[in-house]
Structure formats: C-alpha cells, structure tokens
Design a protein around this motif. Structure first.
Motif: not given
Length: 195
Positions: A45-46, A133-134, A157-158, A163-164
C-alpha cells in the motif's frame, strides 16, 4: 468524455472520507463526528500522504511523475482522470497515447479544452518514492488553474484500493477493501454516514 467516471461509495465522517469503488453511487461530502483510523501498514500500500488546504485552490498534494517533480496537484474526487499540465508532461517525458483528443470542461471556467490521453511510468505522492500501483486514466491538458501542475482524482489514481481523506489531520491514506472492508450502509459507524 469517452471514459465514464468510476462509480464509488463514500463513507464520510468529520475528519475522514473513505472511498472505495462500488456501483451506482457518487461522492458527496457531509459533516459528521466519527473519527476513523485507516491503516496503511499493509505491504504494497502507498504510505499516508500529507496535503494542505489553500483557500481558492483546494486540497493540494506534492506529486512526482516519472520520477520528475515535485509538482503541486489539486485533489479532486470527481475529476474522472488525473490531469497533467503540458509543462509537467514535457518535463516528466510523458508519452501521449496517439489517440484522438478528448474535450473536457470545468477547468477554471475555461470552457471546453482539448486533452490527450497519456501514459506515465510512475506516479508518486507525498515523496518521490511513495508510488501508486495504479495510475488510472491520465490526460494532458493545456489549461489548469494558476499554480496547479496537475489534478489528482484518487478514485482513478488508487485504482482498486480504497482511500481515506482526513480533513482534520490533512492526510490521505490508502487501504485494501478486501482486508479492511467498509461497513454496510445499514450499519454505519457511530456519528458517521455511508453514502
């Protein structure tokens, strides 16, 4: 625009917005009081990204495109694509796909402007090594607001991650919805809302 906006669900609380791809829903921000903790310690995960809010410019994050940057990107959950200025595309040596241009609107009241689908090798947020990653759909356009190098749509992008967005802390955090699923709309968090 040929590419339709991805449909997603939104869990919103006063200090956190959680987004995850879903069906037949759209994002709306609401005020609430729940405080949510989103973990990004899962491998792959980023890392959590800090953003700042500037009046008249919105939520801004540092971004690197093809290891070039940092650039200032505005966060826009409804953009439908990540947008790059022509200058950023040139500096980062972004490749255009060669497809016909899209006409997009809503860019600083500029009316419709041509944009071109692009291929980026890497996109990093917060620091030059925090890669996503995407990258989703990326478009190069001639007109963005002054001082804005790009627009980041976290939904694009995610990719398949959720995402939060924590407005109080000024943080955006990725999570894997398979490991940390959102609650069902029939069972919202205390003082929170799922839309």
């Amino acid at each position: 625009m040929r590419h339709s906006l991805r449909k997603f669900a939104l869990l919103c609380a006063s200090s956190a917005l959680l987004f995850i791809p879903a069906t037949n829903t759209w994002a709306v921000s609401f005020d609430g009081t729940a405080h949510l903790s989103v973990q990004s310690a899962v491998a792959g995960l980023p890392r959590t990204v800090r953003f700042r809010e500037e009046e008249g410019r919105g939520l801004l994050v540092s971004a690197w495109v093809n290891n070039s940057g940092p650039y200032t990107f505005a966060i826009d959950t409804g953009a439908g694509a990540t947008l790059l200025s022509r200058r950023v595309a040139d500096q980062a040596r972004v490749t255009l796909s060669g497809k016909r241009p899209f006409m997009i609107g809503g860019l600083s009241g500029a009316g419709s402007v041509a944009s071109y689908e692009a291929i980026v090798r890497s996109l990093a947020l917060g620091d030059s090594q925090n890669f996503l990653s995407s990258r989703g759909l990326v478009l190069v356009t001639e007109r963005l607001a002054p001082g804005i190098d790009g627009v980041l749509d976290p939904v694009e992008a995610y990719g398949s991650l959720g995402f939060g967005i924590d407005m109080v802390r000024g943080e955006m955090t990725a999570f894997d919805p398979r490991l940390t699923p959102l609650r069902r709309a029939s069972n919202p968090p205390p003082d929170g809302t799922i839309v």
